[in-house]
Design a protein around this motif. Structure first.
Motif, PDB file in Angstrom:
ATOM      1  N   LEU A  86      52.481 -26.753  -8.917  1.00  0.00           N
ATOM      2  CA  LEU A  86      53.015 -28.066  -9.295  1.00  0.00           C
ATOM      3  C   LEU A  86      52.182 -29.215  -8.748  1.00  0.00           C
ATOM      4  O   LEU A  86      51.909 -30.188  -9.448  1.00  0.00           O
ATOM      5  N   HIS A  87      51.821 -29.115  -7.481  1.00  0.00           N
ATOM      6  CA  HIS A  87      51.072 -30.206  -6.857  1.00  0.00           C
ATOM      7  C   HIS A  87      49.695 -30.342  -7.486  1.00  0.00           C
ATOM      8  O   HIS A  87      49.218 -31.464  -7.735  1.00  0.00           O
ATOM      9  N   CYS A  88      49.049 -29.215  -7.779  1.00  0.00           N
ATOM     10  CA  CYS A  88      47.724 -29.234  -8.412  1.00  0.00           C
ATOM     11  C   CYS A  88      47.785 -29.908  -9.779  1.00  0.00           C
ATOM     12  O   CYS A  88      46.831 -30.569 -10.201  1.00  0.00           O
ATOM     13  N   TYR A  89      48.912 -29.733 -10.458  1.00  0.00           N
ATOM     14  CA  TYR A  89      49.049 -30.192 -11.833  1.00  0.00           C
ATOM     15  C   TYR A  89      49.351 -31.688 -11.922  1.00  0.00           C
ATOM     16  O   TYR A  89      49.204 -32.297 -12.979  1.00  0.00           O
ATOM     17  N   THR A  90      49.739 -32.300 -10.822  1.00  0.00           N
ATOM     18  CA  THR A  90      50.199 -33.682 -10.825  1.00  0.00           C
ATOM     19  C   THR A  90      49.312 -34.547  -9.921  1.00  0.00           C
ATOM     20  O   THR A  90      48.614 -34.051  -9.059  1.00  0.00           O
ATOM     21  N   THR A 136      44.551 -27.313   1.100  1.00  0.00           N
ATOM     22  CA  THR A 136      45.672 -27.466   2.027  1.00  0.00           C
ATOM     23  C   THR A 136      47.019 -27.505   1.318  1.00  0.00           C
ATOM     24  O   THR A 136      48.032 -27.098   1.905  1.00  0.00           O
ATOM     25  N   ASP A 137      47.057 -28.003   0.083  1.00  0.00           N
ATOM     26  CA  ASP A 137      48.370 -28.140  -0.567  1.00  0.00           C
ATOM     27  C   ASP A 137      49.002 -26.809  -0.936  1.00  0.00           C
ATOM     28  O   ASP A 137      50.117 -26.765  -1.465  1.00  0.00           O
ATOM     29  N   GLU A 138      48.319 -25.712  -0.628  1.00  0.00           N
ATOM     30  CA  GLU A 138      48.882 -24.390  -0.881  1.00  0.00           C
ATOM     31  C   GLU A 138      49.546 -23.808   0.367  1.00  0.00           C
ATOM     32  O   GLU A 138      50.404 -22.929   0.260  1.00  0.00           O
ATOM     33  N   TYR A 139      49.186 -24.322   1.565  1.00  0.00           N
ATOM     34  CA  TYR A 139      49.696 -23.666   2.771  1.00  0.00           C
ATOM     35  C   TYR A 139      50.072 -24.582   3.926  1.00  0.00           C
ATOM     36  O   TYR A 139      50.745 -24.152   4.867  1.00  0.00           O
ATOM     37  N   ILE A 140      49.670 -25.860   3.906  1.00  0.00           N
ATOM     38  CA  ILE A 140      50.027 -26.755   5.012  1.00  0.00           C
ATOM     39  C   ILE A 140      50.188 -28.169   4.476  1.00  0.00           C
ATOM     40  O   ILE A 140      49.289 -28.706   3.830  1.00  0.00           O
ATOM     41  N   SER A 169      51.005 -17.978  -5.436  1.00  0.00           N
ATOM     42  CA  SER A 169      52.399 -18.399  -5.319  1.00  0.00           C
ATOM     43  C   SER A 169      52.672 -18.991  -3.941  1.00  0.00           C
ATOM     44  O   SER A 169      52.344 -18.380  -2.923  1.00  0.00           O
ATOM     45  N   SER A 170      53.286 -20.173  -3.919  1.00  0.00           N
ATOM     46  CA  SER A 170      53.621 -20.819  -2.642  1.00  0.00           C
ATOM     47  C   SER A 170      54.643 -21.915  -2.864  1.00  0.00           C
ATOM     48  O   SER A 170      54.521 -22.703  -3.803  1.00  0.00           O
ATOM     49  N   TYR A 171      55.633 -21.990  -1.976  1.00  0.00           N
ATOM     50  CA  TYR A 171      56.621 -23.067  -2.046  1.00  0.00           C
ATOM     51  C   TYR A 171      56.038 -24.404  -1.594  1.00  0.00           C
ATOM     52  O   TYR A 171      56.637 -25.457  -1.836  1.00  0.00           O
ATOM     53  N   LEU A 172      54.884 -24.380  -0.928  1.00  0.00           N
ATOM     54  CA  LEU A 172      54.311 -25.623  -0.423  1.00  0.00           C
ATOM     55  C   LEU A 172      53.488 -26.361  -1.467  1.00  0.00           C
ATOM     56  O   LEU A 172      53.018 -27.469  -1.221  1.00  0.00           O
ATOM     57  N   ASN A 173      53.332 -25.783  -2.649  1.00  0.00           N
ATOM     58  CA  ASN A 173      52.683 -26.487  -3.739  1.00  0.00           C
ATOM     59  C   ASN A 173      53.756 -27.300  -4.476  1.00  0.00           C
ATOM     60  O   ASN A 173      54.066 -27.052  -5.651  1.00  0.00           O
ATOM     61  N   PHE A 174      54.339 -28.258  -3.777  1.00  0.00           N
ATOM     62  CA  PHE A 174      55.449 -29.077  -4.297  1.00  0.00           C
ATOM     63  C   PHE A 174      54.982 -30.523  -4.453  1.00  0.00           C
ATOM     64  O   PHE A 174      53.932 -30.927  -3.944  1.00  0.00           O
ATOM     65  N   LEU A 175      55.793 -31.320  -5.141  1.00  0.00           N
ATOM     66  CA  LEU A 175      55.496 -32.732  -5.366  1.00  0.00           C
ATOM     67  C   LEU A 175      56.662 -33.595  -4.901  1.00  0.00           C
ATOM     68  O   LEU A 175      57.813 -33.346  -5.262  1.00  0.00           O
ATOM     69  N   ILE A 176      56.365 -34.629  -4.130  1.00  0.00           N
ATOM     70  CA  ILE A 176      57.366 -35.635  -3.749  1.00  0.00           C
ATOM     71  C   ILE A 176      57.220 -36.818  -4.698  1.00  0.00           C
ATOM     72  O   ILE A 176      56.119 -37.347  -4.870  1.00  0.00           O
ATOM     73  N   SER A 177      58.314 -37.224  -5.334  1.00  0.00           N
ATOM     74  CA  SER A 177      58.296 -38.418  -6.177  1.00  0.00           C
ATOM     75  C   SER A 177      59.242 -39.448  -5.555  1.00  0.00           C
ATOM     76  O   SER A 177      59.720 -39.276  -4.438  1.00  0.00           O
ATOM     77  N   ASN A 178      59.514 -40.517  -6.288  1.00  0.00           N
ATOM     78  CA  ASN A 178      60.308 -41.612  -5.714  1.00  0.00           C
ATOM     79  C   ASN A 178      61.685 -41.178  -5.241  1.00  0.00           C
ATOM     80  O   ASN A 178      62.118 -41.552  -4.157  1.00  0.00           O
ATOM     81  N   ASP A 179      62.386 -40.386  -6.055  1.00  0.00           N
ATOM     82  CA  ASP A 179      63.741 -39.998  -5.643  1.00  0.00           C
ATOM     83  C   ASP A 179      64.003 -38.504  -5.808  1.00  0.00           C
ATOM     84  O   ASP A 179      65.140 -38.064  -5.715  1.00  0.00           O
ATOM     85  N   LYS A 180      62.938 -37.734  -6.041  1.00  0.00           N
ATOM     86  CA  LYS A 180      63.092 -36.287  -6.218  1.00  0.00           C
ATOM     87  C   LYS A 180      61.973 -35.554  -5.498  1.00  0.00           C
ATOM     88  O   LYS A 180      60.911 -36.112  -5.235  1.00  0.00           O
ATOM     89  N   VAL A 181      62.239 -34.280  -5.211  1.00  0.00           N
ATOM     90  CA  VAL A 181      61.193 -33.371  -4.767  1.00  0.00           C
ATOM     91  C   VAL A 181      61.149 -32.234  -5.774  1.00  0.00           C
ATOM     92  O   VAL A 181      62.162 -31.553  -5.986  1.00  0.00           O
ATOM     93  N   LEU A 182      60.003 -32.055  -6.413  1.00  0.00           N
ATOM     94  CA  LEU A 182      59.842 -30.992  -7.397  1.00  0.00           C
ATOM     95  C   LEU A 182      59.278 -29.759  -6.692  1.00  0.00           C
ATOM     96  O   LEU A 182      58.212 -29.818  -6.081  1.00  0.00           O
ATOM     97  N   LEU A 183      60.020 -28.654  -6.778  1.00  0.00           N
ATOM     98  CA  LEU A 183      59.670 -27.421  -6.074  1.00  0.00           C
ATOM     99  C   LEU A 183      59.537 -26.257  -7.043  1.00  0.00           C
ATOM    100  O   LEU A 183      60.280 -26.173  -8.031  1.00  0.00           O
ATOM    101  N   PRO A 184      58.629 -25.329  -6.772  1.00  0.00           N
ATOM    102  CA  PRO A 184      58.541 -24.136  -7.619  1.00  0.00           C
ATOM    103  C   PRO A 184      59.660 -23.155  -7.295  1.00  0.00           C
ATOM    104  O   PRO A 184      60.065 -23.020  -6.133  1.00  0.00           O
TER     105      PRO A 184
END
Length: 429
Positions: free
Chosen positions: A418-422, A256-260, A360-375
């Motif tokens: 990114l999300h897979c890696y973290t 799911t972290d690749e598309y929703i 490749s997908s923009y939805l493979n992102f990570l939310i942290s305490n004060d940042k959002v890490l995006l590809p």
């Protein structure tokens, strides 16, 4: 006046009843936007190509969220620490752990699923990592004896213990489960709702039923509202299946972290291919069909409180693929792929050239305490207009968080991002 007093009294009673139903001792899997104690990142000496990604993520989180680097016990940490120092990072600010682990670069999937409750307590759920059993069935399909297939995949056993080993290091209780479930397939809103890719869940749990899987997820994660959605992206496919003739993908088969993704408790982000783009390539057409199916499901779905979801369509980056020549055995490189990866009925022969898709997908992102890490995909020629639209979406959703754009294309070619890696470790309440 009496009526007003009675009304206020009634509201207080109703609110108190609701509060009583939220037992603070109950454990649950927190949403990603809830406070985090640290982020787990893996590294491997044999995969130096991932070092830049590790440094970029660590630099992005520096000063706001602690980073814990995890590697196999056989790795020499000085090799990685020297690289981080060369990149201007202070290694004294990070924690380095060594555990017997085979795939440290996939901590999202094989790492602990942390639960918390309202009493400041934390536990870990240890699900089965799905690929080992799936790969065993694949080998049997290829004609390998069942006992030999089990023996052949036993080298993955260390991945099955990663959750518990990391939990024990922190003195946490472990809940074990026989359900095959990777972290990248877990998408919750922290209020009791969970998104599940129906095809993927049955692919890795072929003898289970919806009812049995829901019961197990309720027991382990504390979720109680289940939303079963459609297939994942073609780019996140299974290499042993041809979705589009001549194209292959070495992905997860539908995490799911690749598309929703949940953006907040009532907002869902869905990967999207516009009408104008769907006819430009067969991959686009298939992705559009799949995402449309899930969109129709989401339009009818309600959250755990009976409210409709807000659905935001997020454009996919431009399609990326490269030619890979089929060679003998299990080989894999930027230009080759081994014949053994394919099922017998695919008819793949040594010397064939197949187009290998990047996940490749923009939805493979990570939310942290004060940042959002995006590809970011601008550096590889993807549409600036699409990335600007993604920036607008995330800036609106997270006005108090800084957006940090990171090149994760190395991981995309290996079927993740990114999300897979973290892997986030939540703070206790």
């Amino acid at each position: 006046m009496k009526n007003i007093i009675f009304f206020v009294f009634l509201i207080v009673i109703i609110f108190s009843c609701k509060q009583e139903r939220r037992d603070p001792s109950n454990f649950y899997y927190p949403a990603e936007w809830e406070p985090q104690e640290a982020i787990l990142l893996g590294w491997a000496e044999r995969e130096p190509g991932f070092f830049p990604l590790a440094a970029d993520v660590a630099r992005a989180l520096e000063g706001s969220t602690s980073v814990i680097f995890v590697a196999d016990t056989s790795e020499n940490p000085m090799v990685f620490k020297e690289y981080l120092l060369e990149q201007g990072l202070d290694t004294a600010k990070f924690t380095f752990l060594s555990v017997p682990i085979r795939q440290s670069l996939a901590l999202r999937d094989i790492g602990p699923v942390y639960l918390v409750n309202g009493l400041g307590e934390k536990k870990v759920v240890d699900f089965r990592w799905s690929y080992q059993d799936y790969f065993e069935r694949f080998l049997i399909e290829k004609g390998i004896d069942a006992d030999k297939a089990k023996s052949d995949v036993s080298f993955f056993d260390r991945n099955q213990k990663t959750d518990s080993l990391l939990a024990v290091k922190d003195g946490l209780e472990v809940i074990t489960s026989d359900l095959n479930l990777d972290g990248g397939a877990l998408e919750v809103n922290g209020k009791g709702s969970i998104l599940l890719n129906e095809e993927w869940m049955f692919m890795v749990n072929p003898t289970s039923t919806k009812e049995s899987m829901e019961q197990e997820l309720q027991r382990t994660l504390g979720v109680h509202h289940f939303i079963w959605v459609g297939k994942g992206l073609v780019e996140d496919g299974d290499v042993s299946k041809f979705i589009i003739p001549g194209y292959i993908a070495l992905g997860t088969g539908g995490h799911t972290d690749e598309y929703i993704r949940f953006a907040n408790a009532n907002t869902i982000l869905l990967a999207w291919v516009d009408e104008e783009e769907k006819n430009l390539h067969p991959i686009h057409a298939e992705n559009h069909k799949r995402m449309q199916e899930t969109y129709e499901i989401l339009k009818k779905a309600k959250d755990q409180d009976g409210r409709p979801f807000s659905i935001i369509k997020v454009p996919l980056p431009d399609l990326r693929y490269r030619p890979n020549v089929v060679v003998e055995r299990w080989a894999m490189s930027d230009s080759t792929i081994g014949k053994e990866f394919f099922a017998p009925n695919q008819g793949v022969q040594v010397g064939d050239t197949l187009q290998y898709l990047s996940s490749s997908s923009y939805l493979n992102f990570l939310i942290s305490n004060d940042k959002v890490l995006l590809p970011t995909y601008l550096h590889v020629g993807s549409s600036p207009e699409k990335e600007e639209r993604v920036k607008e979406i995330f800036s609106t959703l997270y006005p108090d968080k800084k957006l940090v754009w990171i090149d994760a294309t190395t991981y995309n070619w290996w079927g993740g991002g990114l999300h897979c890696y973290t892997k986030q470790m939540p703070k206790v309440n």
